[in-house]
Write a protein that holds these residues in place. Structure first.
Motif, PDB file in Angstrom:
ATOM      1  N   HIS A  61      -2.897  -1.965  -5.711  1.00 42.08           N
ATOM      2  CA  HIS A  61      -3.080  -0.735  -4.932  1.00 42.08           C
ATOM      3  C   HIS A  61      -2.956   0.515  -5.802  1.00 42.08           C
ATOM      4  O   HIS A  61      -3.716   1.471  -5.634  1.00 42.08           O
ATOM      5  CB  HIS A  61      -2.067  -0.679  -3.789  1.00 42.08           C
ATOM      6  CG  HIS A  61      -2.338  -1.665  -2.695  1.00 42.08           C
ATOM      7  ND1 HIS A  61      -3.546  -1.741  -2.047  1.00 42.08           N
ATOM      8  CD2 HIS A  61      -1.552  -2.627  -2.138  1.00 42.08           C
ATOM      9  CE1 HIS A  61      -3.500  -2.697  -1.131  1.00 42.08           C
ATOM     10  NE2 HIS A  61      -2.303  -3.247  -1.179  1.00 42.08           N
ATOM     11  N   LYS A  67     -13.838   3.169  -7.085  1.00 41.16           N
ATOM     12  CA  LYS A  67     -14.214   2.011  -6.280  1.00 41.16           C
ATOM     13  C   LYS A  67     -13.100   0.971  -6.308  1.00 41.16           C
ATOM     14  O   LYS A  67     -12.269   0.957  -7.213  1.00 41.16           O
ATOM     15  CB  LYS A  67     -15.516   1.399  -6.786  1.00 41.16           C
ATOM     16  CG  LYS A  67     -15.458   0.853  -8.200  1.00 41.16           C
ATOM     17  CD  LYS A  67     -16.807   0.246  -8.590  1.00 41.16           C
ATOM     18  CE  LYS A  67     -16.787  -0.363  -9.985  1.00 41.16           C
ATOM     19  NZ  LYS A  67     -18.095  -0.956 -10.353  1.00 41.16           N
ATOM     20  N   THR A  68     -13.080   0.113  -5.310  1.00 36.88           N
ATOM     21  CA  THR A  68     -12.008  -0.878  -5.171  1.00 36.88           C
ATOM     22  C   THR A  68     -12.257  -2.097  -6.052  1.00 36.88           C
ATOM     23  O   THR A  68     -13.376  -2.615  -6.112  1.00 36.88           O
ATOM     24  CB  THR A  68     -11.896  -1.336  -3.704  1.00 36.88           C
ATOM     25  OG1 THR A  68     -11.624  -0.202  -2.887  1.00 36.88           O
ATOM     26  CG2 THR A  68     -10.781  -2.352  -3.543  1.00 36.88           C
ATOM     27  N   LYS A 117       0.820  -1.219   0.000  1.00 35.94           N
ATOM     28  CA  LYS A 117       0.000   0.000   0.000  1.00 35.94           C
ATOM     29  C   LYS A 117       0.848   1.261   0.000  1.00 35.94           C
ATOM     30  O   LYS A 117       0.378   2.325  -0.386  1.00 35.94           O
ATOM     31  CB  LYS A 117      -0.911   0.022   1.226  1.00 35.94           C
ATOM     32  CG  LYS A 117      -2.041  -0.986   1.194  1.00 35.94           C
ATOM     33  CD  LYS A 117      -2.890  -0.887   2.453  1.00 35.94           C
ATOM     34  CE  LYS A 117      -4.019  -1.912   2.442  1.00 35.94           C
ATOM     35  NZ  LYS A 117      -4.837  -1.842   3.675  1.00 35.94           N
ATOM     36  N   ASN A 155      -6.188   1.027  -7.536  1.00 37.08           N
ATOM     37  CA  ASN A 155      -7.273   1.455  -6.652  1.00 37.08           C
ATOM     38  C   ASN A 155      -7.113   2.880  -6.143  1.00 37.08           C
ATOM     39  O   ASN A 155      -8.084   3.481  -5.682  1.00 37.08           O
ATOM     40  CB  ASN A 155      -7.410   0.473  -5.482  1.00 37.08           C
ATOM     41  CG  ASN A 155      -8.056  -0.830  -5.911  1.00 37.08           C
ATOM     42  OD1 ASN A 155      -8.983  -0.839  -6.711  1.00 37.08           O
ATOM     43  ND2 ASN A 155      -7.562  -1.953  -5.405  1.00 37.08           N
ATOM     44  N   LYS A 169     -10.301  -5.959  -7.501  1.00 35.95           N
ATOM     45  CA  LYS A 169      -9.229  -6.931  -7.349  1.00 35.95           C
ATOM     46  C   LYS A 169      -9.138  -7.757  -8.627  1.00 35.95           C
ATOM     47  O   LYS A 169     -10.128  -7.892  -9.360  1.00 35.95           O
ATOM     48  CB  LYS A 169      -9.476  -7.852  -6.153  1.00 35.95           C
ATOM     49  CG  LYS A 169      -9.144  -7.234  -4.809  1.00 35.95           C
ATOM     50  CD  LYS A 169      -9.231  -8.267  -3.694  1.00 35.95           C
ATOM     51  CE  LYS A 169      -8.837  -7.663  -2.361  1.00 35.95           C
ATOM     52  NZ  LYS A 169      -8.904  -8.665  -1.261  1.00 35.95           N
TER      53      LYS A 169
END
Length: 290
Positions: A105, A113-114, A26, A108, A116
């Protein structure tokens, strides 16, 4: 990563949890990747951001190559690593993972919005320790594969970024190309040194000695050749600092971070320099323009 290898492996072996790597990743943000980060920030969507990230990755790392591929029902990034002799080698899975987590990361940070990836592949035969349901932080993970790759669905890859700017994207892509000498066949040493300073600003290392070393020139030889082109290292450094200062201010980055990134350890020195360049202080500039 070589400096952190032993403590990271020690913690991983004790905790047996890859979330440690995910959280560590992060700390890599677009704003501390210099030109590469700016390219991601101003891309129109995730697909373009990942494409630019892979194309210009050499701005921050020479040994690793990332390839962005349209893989029929999805998009993937394949990671290749070369040793000091240019030989393709495999990386331990934890090293590949942290690079993949960095990518997750970074994406994002620039979208509303997140998301994966759908899954990850690793050449290594076995994980460092057993995994429940073959998942790492909720991401399906496969070992003993033909490549190290991270895969995104085509729906997620079309998500638009929050700071898309076609004009700034073109500006920084030109800077990236210059920095990588992709289009410098007819250009002189000034452009190369400017590019090296831009790259090195994110590493807080823009001294004459450091840049000369990266240009593979003795500092005196570098100064002499720049003089022949009608410029000097200090003039190029000043030009880059002025450009970066305005860009960082336009992104509303805090003043101390800006000061450090362009080579001023003392904030008051940065303020004096900025006022000399533009006739107003950085704070006054922000009030007018941000």
């Amino acid at each position: 990563m070589s400096f952190l290898k032993e403590p990271i492996l020690g913690v991983l072996n004790e905790q047996k949890d890859y979330t440690i790597l995910y959280n560590l990743a992060k700390y890599s943000t677009p704003n501390n990747l210099g030109i590469l980060g700016y390219l991601m920030i101003h891309s129109k969507d995730v697909q373009e951001a990942l494409s630019k990230f892979c194309k210009y990755y050499a701005l921050i790392g020479k040994k690793m190559k990332l390839v962005f591929i349209d893989d029929e029902d999805a998009y993937k990034i394949v990671l290749y690593f070369y040793d000091e002799n240019g030989v393709l080698v495999d990386l331990e899975n934890y090293l590949v993972m942290i690079h993949f987590f960095n990518i997750i990361h970074l994406i994002n940070y620039i979208i509303p919005k997140t998301i994966k990836p759908t899954y990850m592949k690793f050449i290594q035969e076995e994980p460092t320790f057993p995994l429940e349901d073959n998942k790492v932080v909720g991401i399906k993970t496969f070992f003993s594969q033909e490549e190290n790759s991270i895969h995104f669905s085509k729906n997620s890859i079309k998500i638009e970024t929050t700071s898309a700017n076609e004009h700034l994207l073109k500006i920084f892509e030109k800077e990236a190309e210059d920095a990588l000498n992709l289009k410098l066949n007819e250009s002189g040493l000034k452009e190369k040194i400017s590019g090296l300073i831009l790259i090195s600003s994110t590493q807080l290392d823009i001294s004459l000695k450091s840049i000369s070393s990266k240009a593979k020139l003795n500092p005196r030889v570098l100064q002499k050749r720049l003089k022949e082109e009608g410029t000097s290292f200090s003039e190029i450094l000043l030009e880059v600092r002025k450009k970066l200062a305005i860009y960082y201010l336009s992104r509303d980055i805090d003043l101390l971070t800006i000061s450090l990134n362009i080579g001023y350890i003392d904030l008051s020195t940065f303020f004096r320099a900025f006022k000399k360049w533009y006739g107003i202080t950085p704070t006054q500039w922000k009030k007018k323009n941000v």
